[in-house]
Enzyme design. Structure first.
Site, PDB file in Angstrom:
ATOM      1  N   LYS A  56       0.742  -1.280   0.081  1.00 15.50           N
ATOM      2  CA  LYS A  56       0.039   0.130  -0.045  1.00 15.50           C
ATOM      3  C   LYS A  56       0.977   1.193   0.004  1.00 15.50           C
ATOM      4  O   LYS A  56       0.758   2.103  -0.764  1.00 15.50           O
ATOM      5  CB  LYS A  56      -0.972   0.060   1.320  1.00 15.50           C
TER       6      LYS A  56
ATOM      7  N   ARG B 200      -9.094   1.711   9.031  1.00 17.76           N
ATOM      8  CA  ARG B 200      -8.757   0.373   9.503  1.00 17.76           C
ATOM      9  C   ARG B 200      -9.880  -0.295  10.297  1.00 17.76           C
ATOM     10  O   ARG B 200      -9.667  -1.659  10.637  1.00 17.76           O
ATOM     11  CB  ARG B 200      -7.433   0.381  10.625  1.00 17.76           C
TER      12      ARG B 200
ATOM     13  N   ARG C  16      11.516  -6.952   5.458  1.00 12.28           N
ATOM     14  CA  ARG C  16      11.105  -5.569   5.009  1.00 12.28           C
ATOM     15  C   ARG C  16      12.280  -4.525   5.916  1.00 12.28           C
ATOM     16  O   ARG C  16      12.378  -4.881   7.176  1.00 12.28           O
ATOM     17  CB  ARG C  16       9.781  -5.130   5.447  1.00 12.28           C
TER      18      ARG C  16
ATOM     19  N   ARG D   3      11.841  -1.908  11.054  1.00 13.95           N
ATOM     20  CA  ARG D   3      10.630  -1.477  12.098  1.00 13.95           C
ATOM     21  C   ARG D   3      10.499  -2.553  13.077  1.00 13.95           C
ATOM     22  O   ARG D   3      10.561  -3.604  12.958  1.00 13.95           O
ATOM     23  CB  ARG D   3       9.285  -1.390  11.145  1.00 13.95           C
TER      24      ARG D   3
ATOM     25  N   ARG E  91      -0.431  -8.530  13.952  1.00 12.43           N
ATOM     26  CA  ARG E  91      -0.942  -7.539  13.071  1.00 12.43           C
ATOM     27  C   ARG E  91      -2.073  -8.315  11.919  1.00 12.43           C
ATOM     28  O   ARG E  91      -2.952  -7.645  11.424  1.00 12.43           O
ATOM     29  CB  ARG E  91       0.134  -7.051  12.416  1.00 12.43           C
TER      30      ARG E  91
HETATM   31  P1  AMP Z   1       1.320   0.558   9.292  1.00 16.45           P
HETATM   32  O1  AMP Z   1       2.571   1.544   8.992  1.00 16.45           O
HETATM   33  O2  AMP Z   1       0.082   0.961   8.269  1.00 16.45           O
HETATM   34  O3  AMP Z   1       1.636  -0.704   9.259  1.00 16.45           O
HETATM   35  O4  AMP Z   1       0.883   1.003  10.843  1.00 16.45           O
HETATM   36  C1  AMP Z   1       1.605   0.594  11.844  1.00 16.45           C
HETATM   37  C2  AMP Z   1       0.878   0.508  12.920  1.00 16.45           C
HETATM   38  O5  AMP Z   1       0.319   1.904  13.344  1.00 16.45           O
HETATM   39  C3  AMP Z   1      -0.449  -0.455  13.181  1.00 16.45           C
HETATM   40  O6  AMP Z   1       0.037  -1.641  13.273  1.00 16.45           O
HETATM   41  C4  AMP Z   1      -1.343   0.031  14.162  1.00 16.45           C
HETATM   42  O7  AMP Z   1      -0.899  -0.276  15.469  1.00 16.45           O
HETATM   43  C5  AMP Z   1      -0.905   1.600  13.948  1.00 16.45           C
HETATM   44  N1  AMP Z   1      -2.134   2.196  13.060  1.00 16.45           N
HETATM   45  C6  AMP Z   1      -1.919   2.764  11.820  1.00 16.45           C
HETATM   46  N2  AMP Z   1      -2.931   3.194  11.094  1.00 16.45           N
HETATM   47  C7  AMP Z   1      -3.947   3.128  11.970  1.00 16.45           C
HETATM   48  C8  AMP Z   1      -5.350   3.292  11.969  1.00 16.45           C
HETATM   49  N3  AMP Z   1      -6.045   3.721  10.982  1.00 16.45           N
HETATM   50  N4  AMP Z   1      -6.094   3.022  13.287  1.00 16.45           N
HETATM   51  C9  AMP Z   1      -5.281   2.341  14.263  1.00 16.45           C
HETATM   52  N5  AMP Z   1      -4.080   2.322  14.280  1.00 16.45           N
HETATM   53  C10 AMP Z   1      -3.283   2.417  13.310  1.00 16.45           C
END
Ligand code: AMP
Length: 215
Positions: free
Chosen positions: A13, A88, A127, A160, A171
């Site tokens: 994404k 989400r 990653r 990360r 996740r």
């Molecule tokens: P990502 O970088 O999109 O994989 O997000 C990393 C982490 O940030 C996720 O596993 C969540 O803990 C938090 N996170 C990101 N976007 C959201 C969202 N829209 N709602 C809640 N938590 C989020």
């Protein structure tokens, strides 16, 4: 153009959103990147968010919604945006719909990049990301030209904290339970474009651009 990128962690994404952001000159808004920036800067928001992110669970909706509404109200979002990692949950999607209709706006398309959980696990465990610009690399087949240095901005490339196997499994569970229901939510709105994501970045981009021609 107002777009949402949907898909499991590791679907690509963020990578595709960055490419589209350049192509259409609209901001790429990643809630994950905003949280990580705040964690790095040790802000109050970052300290709170880290508690959830480190466990592979979602940051509570009230925090996330405030953050996104503030971001969408900024001047650079006037001509459109690409949301990556938001919404989400169904609640977040409802709130976004409400915010959009209050501003007489619409989400034009939801690009759902589809991959298997097996691919997600493989991609995420290998990653690496740039600490500064968020560019994504892969320790096996897409390393930065200079070890641990971002090709784009020259900052440090790191793994990360939440990209380890235990947290990834959590996740993916969170994704299935909370986020996957958004596929039928946006299907009902006739906005979903399903893109096969188990291919190269270039091929996925081609398919995404093809889908966008429908707008
Ligand atoms: P990502 O970088 O999109 O994989 O997000 C990393 C982490 O940030 C996720 O596993 C969540 O803990 C938090 N996170 C990101 N976007 C959201 C969202 N829209 N709602 C809640 N938590 C989020």
């Amino acid at each position: 153009m107002r777009l949402i990128m949907l898909g499991a962690p590791g679907a690509g994404k963020g990578t595709q959103a960055k490419i589209l952001s350049e192509e259409y000159s609209i901001p790429h808004i990643s809630t994950g990147d905003i949280f990580r920036y705040n964690i790095q800067k040790k802000t109050a928001l970052g300290t709170t968010a880290a508690k959830y992110i480190d466990d592979g669970i979602l940051v509570p909706d009230d925090i996330t919604l405030k953050l996104i509404v503030d971001r969408l109200e900024q001047e650079d979002c006037k001509n459109g945006f690409i949301l990556d990692g938001f919404p989400r949950t169904i609640h977040q999607a409802n709130m976004l719909d409400r915010h959009m209709s209050e501003g007489n706006m619409n989400i034009d398309m939801v690009i759902f990049i589809s991959i298997t959980h097996e691919t997600a696990e493989k991609r995420i465990t290998s990653r690496m990301v740039c600490k500064n610009c968020g560019a994504s690399y892969n320790a096996i087949h897409r390393k930065p030209k200079i070890e641990n240095v971002c090709d784009i901005c020259g900052s440090e490339v790191i793994k990360r904290k939440d990209d380890n196997l235990d947290i990834i499994l959590e996740r993916l569970k969170t994704y299935e339970k909370e986020t996957a229901p958004l596929i039928s939510y946006y299907e009902k709105q006739g906005k979903i474009e399903k893109i096969y994501g188990q291919t190269t970045i270039e091929e996925t981009t081609k398919r995404v651009l093809e889908a966008l021609k429908k707008l």
